[in-house]
Design a protein around this motif. Structure first.
Motif, PDB file in Angstrom:
ATOM      1  N   ALA A   1       0.821  -1.215   0.000  1.00 35.42           N
ATOM      2  CA  ALA A   1       0.000   0.000   0.000  1.00 35.42           C
ATOM      3  C   ALA A   1       0.853   1.262   0.000  1.00 35.42           C
ATOM      4  O   ALA A   1       0.436   2.306  -0.520  1.00 35.42           O
ATOM      5  CB  ALA A   1      -0.925  -0.002   1.211  1.00 35.42           C
ATOM      6  N   ASP A   2       2.054   1.165   0.552  1.00 37.76           N
ATOM      7  CA  ASP A   2       2.935   2.328   0.625  1.00 37.76           C
ATOM      8  C   ASP A   2       3.582   2.675  -0.713  1.00 37.76           C
ATOM      9  O   ASP A   2       4.304   3.675  -0.813  1.00 37.76           O
ATOM     10  CB  ASP A   2       4.037   2.085   1.667  1.00 37.76           C
ATOM     11  CG  ASP A   2       3.480   1.939   3.067  1.00 37.76           C
ATOM     12  OD1 ASP A   2       2.425   2.528   3.351  1.00 37.76           O
ATOM     13  OD2 ASP A   2       4.081   1.197   3.875  1.00 37.76           O
TER      14      ASP A   2
ATOM     15  N   LYS B   1       1.988   3.753  -3.080  1.00 41.44           N
ATOM     16  CA  LYS B   1       1.205   4.874  -3.583  1.00 41.44           C
ATOM     17  C   LYS B   1       2.090   6.113  -3.729  1.00 41.44           C
ATOM     18  O   LYS B   1       2.862   6.457  -2.836  1.00 41.44           O
ATOM     19  CB  LYS B   1       0.056   5.173  -2.625  1.00 41.44           C
ATOM     20  CG  LYS B   1      -0.833   6.330  -3.078  1.00 41.44           C
ATOM     21  CD  LYS B   1      -1.962   6.561  -2.092  1.00 41.44           C
ATOM     22  CE  LYS B   1      -2.829   7.734  -2.532  1.00 41.44           C
ATOM     23  NZ  LYS B   1      -3.943   7.994  -1.578  1.00 41.44           N
ATOM     24  N   ASP B   2       2.009   6.732  -4.898  1.00 40.34           N
ATOM     25  CA  ASP B   2       2.764   7.953  -5.222  1.00 40.34           C
ATOM     26  C   ASP B   2       4.273   7.726  -5.293  1.00 40.34           C
ATOM     27  O   ASP B   2       5.051   8.682  -5.236  1.00 40.34           O
ATOM     28  CB  ASP B   2       2.464   9.068  -4.210  1.00 40.34           C
ATOM     29  CG  ASP B   2       0.993   9.474  -4.204  1.00 40.34           C
ATOM     30  OD1 ASP B   2       0.368   9.419  -5.279  1.00 40.34           O
ATOM     31  OD2 ASP B   2       0.477   9.807  -3.119  1.00 40.34           O
TER      32      ASP B   2
ATOM     33  N   VAL C   1      -2.859  -1.632  -6.188  1.00 40.25           N
ATOM     34  CA  VAL C   1      -1.959  -0.528  -5.853  1.00 40.25           C
ATOM     35  C   VAL C   1      -1.291   0.064  -7.088  1.00 40.25           C
ATOM     36  O   VAL C   1      -0.853   1.218  -7.067  1.00 40.25           O
ATOM     37  CB  VAL C   1      -0.886  -0.989  -4.831  1.00 40.25           C
ATOM     38  CG1 VAL C   1       0.178  -1.858  -5.515  1.00 40.25           C
ATOM     39  CG2 VAL C   1      -0.226   0.209  -4.151  1.00 40.25           C
ATOM     40  N   SER C   2      -1.233  -0.712  -8.169  1.00 40.09           N
ATOM     41  CA  SER C   2      -0.586  -0.209  -9.391  1.00 40.09           C
ATOM     42  C   SER C   2      -1.286   1.023  -9.940  1.00 40.09           C
ATOM     43  O   SER C   2      -0.678   1.838 -10.638  1.00 40.09           O
ATOM     44  CB  SER C   2      -0.551  -1.310 -10.459  1.00 40.09           C
ATOM     45  OG  SER C   2      -1.859  -1.651 -10.878  1.00 40.09           O
ATOM     46  N   LYS C   3      -2.566   1.170  -9.621  1.00 43.82           N
ATOM     47  CA  LYS C   3      -3.317   2.344 -10.093  1.00 43.82           C
ATOM     48  C   LYS C   3      -2.948   3.596  -9.306  1.00 43.82           C
ATOM     49  O   LYS C   3      -3.287   4.717  -9.715  1.00 43.82           O
ATOM     50  CB  LYS C   3      -4.817   2.086  -9.957  1.00 43.82           C
ATOM     51  CG  LYS C   3      -5.307   0.833 -10.670  1.00 43.82           C
ATOM     52  CD  LYS C   3      -5.139   0.951 -12.167  1.00 43.82           C
ATOM     53  CE  LYS C   3      -5.834  -0.195 -12.895  1.00 43.82           C
ATOM     54  NZ  LYS C   3      -5.290  -1.531 -12.571  1.00 43.82           N
ATOM     55  N   GLU C   4      -2.235   3.414  -8.201  1.00 42.04           N
ATOM     56  CA  GLU C   4      -1.927   4.547  -7.334  1.00 42.04           C
ATOM     57  C   GLU C   4      -0.450   4.929  -7.326  1.00 42.04           C
ATOM     58  O   GLU C   4      -0.076   5.935  -6.740  1.00 42.04           O
ATOM     59  CB  GLU C   4      -2.375   4.239  -5.898  1.00 42.04           C
ATOM     60  CG  GLU C   4      -3.870   3.989  -5.767  1.00 42.04           C
ATOM     61  CD  GLU C   4      -4.277   3.736  -4.335  1.00 42.04           C
ATOM     62  OE1 GLU C   4      -3.669   2.869  -3.677  1.00 42.04           O
ATOM     63  OE2 GLU C   4      -5.188   4.421  -3.853  1.00 42.04           O
ATOM     64  N   VAL C   5       0.395   4.101  -7.966  1.00 41.08           N
ATOM     65  CA  VAL C   5       1.820   4.434  -7.981  1.00 41.08           C
ATOM     66  C   VAL C   5       2.045   5.653  -8.884  1.00 41.08           C
ATOM     67  O   VAL C   5       1.267   5.916  -9.808  1.00 41.08           O
ATOM     68  CB  VAL C   5       2.689   3.258  -8.466  1.00 41.08           C
ATOM     69  CG1 VAL C   5       2.493   2.028  -7.591  1.00 41.08           C
ATOM     70  CG2 VAL C   5       2.408   2.932  -9.922  1.00 41.08           C
ATOM     71  N   LYS C   6       3.100   6.373  -8.604  1.00 38.87           N
ATOM     72  CA  LYS C   6       3.408   7.555  -9.406  1.00 38.87           C
ATOM     73  C   LYS C   6       3.832   7.161 -10.810  1.00 38.87           C
ATOM     74  O   LYS C   6       3.397   7.747 -11.812  1.00 38.87           O
ATOM     75  CB  LYS C   6       4.523   8.352  -8.728  1.00 38.87           C
ATOM     76  CG  LYS C   6       4.961   9.588  -9.487  1.00 38.87           C
ATOM     77  CD  LYS C   6       6.069  10.313  -8.737  1.00 38.87           C
ATOM     78  CE  LYS C   6       6.526  11.553  -9.498  1.00 38.87           C
ATOM     79  NZ  LYS C   6       7.633  12.248  -8.769  1.00 38.87           N
TER      80      LYS C   6
END
Length: 284
Positions: free
Chosen positions: A215-216, A218-219, A239-244
């Motif tokens: 989860a971390d 993200k970004d 979580v791949s949708k939330e990575v930078k």
């Protein structure tokens, strides 16, 4: 038509090559450490990939592998490259265990007199270049031993791993043998006989990183090898949708070097490869 399907890649024997969550690597002189998160992505198995129509060829290679694992040679190679026994015990066939009538793929290999193996030559410890430029690794030794028992020569052909299926289907290579993770998608595209090593997708970060779980991410900027099962594992996770950014590399060595240089925040990689890289750094 496929007779058997891989339902789930479960009940695998986890590799004992230091695959303890949270283990890290330290270089000489107090160099920065890198650690493996406890939170992994997917569990997988490695297999040798053949063209769907080359079942007879695949089964002959599997017979040689069965002999290698039964007489202790496989264990010797495992000890050499991993320091422990990493082999799956009595794995079942994933797909057909009998070649259909009219399959002359093995006869063609015998007539040619050699097997051309497609591989990524920057994939330690399965297949990579040593300091003298020689191609070495666990899968290299295993493939050489299998070819010797089959009475044919073997040639290793480095390929663009992102285009591996095309290299195989167009006949440029005879099989893919280099830490090839078995996935449902690949079962549709390739023929696999039996798996031989367990693997999982891990996340490596610098020690002290704010990244403690998936989860971390993200970004954060995450690096991995292009066309790999690492990419599939990450992109199939929410979580791949939330990575930078997902930064793709030609090989894992470049991705790991960018992690060390601070150009990415995390590195997703096969446990077999990632743990080996950390162990090698620890010896420097």
């Amino acid at each position: 038509m496929k007779l058997k399907r891989l339902a789930v890649l479960a009940c695998v024997f986890l590799l004992a090559v230091g695959m303890l969550a949270g283990c890290g690597s330290t270089g000489a002189g107090g160099a920065k450490k890198y650690v493996v998160l406890e939170d992994t992505l997917t569990e997988e198995q490695y297999g040798v990939g053949f063209r769907n129509e080359d079942i007879a060829f695949g089964l002959e290679v599997q017979k040689a592998l069965d002999e290698i694992f039964a007489d202790g040679t496989g264990l010797e190679l495992s000890q050499k490259w991993f320091g422990t026994d990493t082999l799956l015990k009595d794995p079942a066939y994933i797909e057909e265990d009998v070649a259909p009538g009219g399959d002359d793929s093995w006869e063609k290999i015998k007539e040619k007199g050699k097997i051309i193996v497609g591989l990524d030559d920057s994939y330690p410890p399965m297949g990579f270049r040593d300091e003298s430029g020689e191609l070495v690794g666990y899968d290299i030794d295993l493939a050489k031993e299998a070819a010797k028992r089959l009475g044919v020569e073997i040639e290793f052909q480095p390929i663009d791993w992102d285009s591996k299926e095309m290299e195989l289907t167009t006949g440029k290579v005879d099989c893919l043998w280099n830490g090839l993770s078995i996935t449902d998608e690949r079962i549709e595209e390739l023929y696999f006989a039996k798996p031989y090593i367990a693997n999982k997708q891990i996340i490596i970060v610098p020690e002290g990183s704010s990244i403690k779980t998936r989860a971390d991410l993200k970004d954060k900027t995450v690096g991995l090898q292009k066309g790999s099962s690492s990419y599939d594992a990450l992109t199939s996770d929410p979580v791949s949708k939330e990575v930078k950014e997902i930064k793709e590399y030609v090989n894992n060595v470049d991705a790991y070097n960018d992690l060390k240089a601070g150009r990415i925040d995390a590195f997703v990689v096969d446990s077999v490869v990632g743990e080996y890289m950390l162990a090698q750094d620890n010896q420097k």
